[in-house]
Design a protein around this motif. Sequence first.
Motif, PDB file in Angstrom:
ATOM      1  N   UNK A 104      38.255  38.854  27.283  1.00 44.37           N
ATOM      2  CA  UNK A 104      38.184  40.241  27.724  1.00 44.37           C
ATOM      3  C   UNK A 104      38.423  41.245  26.598  1.00 44.37           C
ATOM      4  N   UNK A 105      38.497  40.817  25.362  1.00 42.99           N
ATOM      5  CA  UNK A 105      38.811  41.707  24.249  1.00 42.99           C
ATOM      6  C   UNK A 105      37.707  42.715  23.946  1.00 42.99           C
ATOM      7  N   UNK A 106      36.496  42.441  24.332  1.00 40.60           N
ATOM      8  CA  UNK A 106      35.373  43.323  24.021  1.00 40.60           C
ATOM      9  C   UNK A 106      34.886  44.011  25.295  1.00 40.60           C
ATOM     10  N   UNK A 107      35.000  45.329  25.318  1.00 34.46           N
ATOM     11  CA  UNK A 107      34.521  46.089  26.460  1.00 34.46           C
ATOM     12  C   UNK A 107      35.648  46.611  27.334  1.00 34.46           C
ATOM     13  N   UNK A 108      35.296  47.557  28.193  1.00 37.64           N
ATOM     14  CA  UNK A 108      36.273  48.237  29.043  1.00 37.64           C
ATOM     15  C   UNK A 108      36.341  47.675  30.456  1.00 37.64           C
ATOM     16  N   UNK A 109      35.277  47.001  30.903  1.00 40.24           N
ATOM     17  CA  UNK A 109      35.192  46.550  32.295  1.00 40.24           C
ATOM     18  C   UNK A 109      34.751  45.094  32.323  1.00 40.24           C
ATOM     19  N   UNK A 110      35.466  44.307  33.123  1.00 36.33           N
ATOM     20  CA  UNK A 110      35.120  42.898  33.281  1.00 36.33           C
ATOM     21  C   UNK A 110      35.100  42.608  34.773  1.00 36.33           C
ATOM     22  N   UNK A 112      34.486  40.057  37.996  1.00 36.06           N
ATOM     23  CA  UNK A 112      34.473  38.670  38.466  1.00 36.06           C
ATOM     24  C   UNK A 112      33.921  38.679  39.884  1.00 36.06           C
ATOM     25  N   UNK A 113      32.920  37.838  40.112  1.00 34.96           N
ATOM     26  CA  UNK A 113      32.309  37.683  41.432  1.00 34.96           C
ATOM     27  C   UNK A 113      32.668  36.304  41.956  1.00 34.96           C
ATOM     28  N   UNK A 114      32.828  36.198  43.268  1.00 37.06           N
ATOM     29  CA  UNK A 114      33.173  34.906  43.843  1.00 37.06           C
ATOM     30  C   UNK A 114      32.306  34.571  45.037  1.00 37.06           C
ATOM     31  N   UNK A 115      32.198  33.271  45.290  1.00 37.97           N
ATOM     32  CA  UNK A 115      31.437  32.803  46.451  1.00 37.97           C
ATOM     33  C   UNK A 115      32.061  33.404  47.703  1.00 37.97           C
ATOM     34  N   UNK A 116      31.270  33.848  48.651  1.00 36.22           N
ATOM     35  CA  UNK A 116      29.844  33.643  48.875  1.00 36.22           C
ATOM     36  C   UNK A 116      28.940  34.727  48.266  1.00 36.22           C
ATOM     37  N   UNK A 117      29.463  35.534  47.333  1.00 38.39           N
ATOM     38  CA  UNK A 117      28.673  36.506  46.566  1.00 38.39           C
ATOM     39  C   UNK A 117      28.071  37.605  47.432  1.00 38.39           C
ATOM     40  N   UNK A 118      28.826  38.071  48.404  1.00 38.37           N
ATOM     41  CA  UNK A 118      28.338  39.232  49.158  1.00 38.37           C
ATOM     42  C   UNK A 118      28.961  40.490  48.565  1.00 38.37           C
ATOM     43  N   UNK A 119      28.650  41.637  49.129  1.00 35.08           N
ATOM     44  CA  UNK A 119      29.023  42.938  48.559  1.00 35.08           C
ATOM     45  C   UNK A 119      30.536  43.125  48.407  1.00 35.08           C
ATOM     46  N   UNK A 120      31.337  42.342  49.137  1.00 36.78           N
ATOM     47  CA  UNK A 120      32.793  42.478  49.050  1.00 36.78           C
ATOM     48  C   UNK A 120      33.447  41.404  48.184  1.00 36.78           C
ATOM     49  N   UNK A 121      32.647  40.560  47.550  1.00 37.91           N
ATOM     50  CA  UNK A 121      33.178  39.403  46.822  1.00 37.91           C
ATOM     51  C   UNK A 121      33.171  39.616  45.317  1.00 37.91           C
ATOM     52  N   UNK A 122      33.772  40.719  44.867  1.00 35.59           N
ATOM     53  CA  UNK A 122      33.870  40.976  43.433  1.00 35.59           C
ATOM     54  C   UNK A 122      35.054  41.900  43.180  1.00 35.59           C
ATOM     55  N   UNK A 123      35.558  41.858  41.957  1.00 36.44           N
ATOM     56  CA  UNK A 123      36.645  42.727  41.526  1.00 36.44           C
ATOM     57  C   UNK A 123      36.407  43.086  40.058  1.00 36.44           C
ATOM     58  N   UNK A 124      36.908  44.257  39.671  1.00 40.90           N
ATOM     59  CA  UNK A 124      36.801  44.714  38.290  1.00 40.90           C
ATOM     60  C   UNK A 124      38.179  44.719  37.643  1.00 40.90           C
ATOM     61  N   UNK A 125      38.194  44.443  36.343  1.00 40.92           N
ATOM     62  CA  UNK A 125      39.432  44.369  35.575  1.00 40.92           C
ATOM     63  C   UNK A 125      39.242  45.087  34.246  1.00 40.92           C
ATOM     64  N   UNK A 126      40.364  45.552  33.670  1.00 37.51           N
ATOM     65  CA  UNK A 126      40.300  46.154  32.344  1.00 37.51           C
ATOM     66  C   UNK A 126      40.440  45.057  31.294  1.00 37.51           C
ATOM     67  N   UNK A 127      40.491  45.446  30.028  1.00 34.44           N
ATOM     68  CA  UNK A 127      40.528  44.450  28.951  1.00 34.44           C
ATOM     69  C   UNK A 127      41.838  43.671  28.903  1.00 34.44           C
TER      70      UNK A 127
END
Length: 161
Positions: A104-110, A112-127
Amino acid sequence: MRLFRSGEVLGIAAETLEFALEAAGETHPNEYMGFLRGTDAAELNLAREGTVITDVLVIPGTTSSPESATVRENLVPNGSNAVGSIHSHPNGVLRPSNQDLSTFHSGDVHVIMGAPYDRDCWRAFDSEGEPRELDVLDVALPSDEEFFDFDQSDIDAELYE
């Protein structure tokens, strides 16, 4: 036309998020990995300063398994303008692993998506791996024709501003 992006990451285009979730689903049960690139908000007719994530750059030669995805760093194009990364966790866990944190050292936003990969199955993290807000924005994405509509004078203008 601006070729290089800067500023705070305001959000991710809905169409870009849908693309990544679908690609992660197609890659399942292996991990999916890509880099996030952005477009200046002004180019998307937003009345805010900053960057909107509009592209996922998938690097040729990326290998993946159910436990990890590995990018061959030597194949990442110079000037890829990455604002972060995006990858999937086929097990559905929506938090970064220790291995994730080391990348995560490069960039401001990371993302992560998880199964079953629908619109609610992701989260954002900082570096640092801390959760961060990332709005999903309903914006019209530039067409490929617009993206490639530049010449040497545009490049020189960007380099020598």
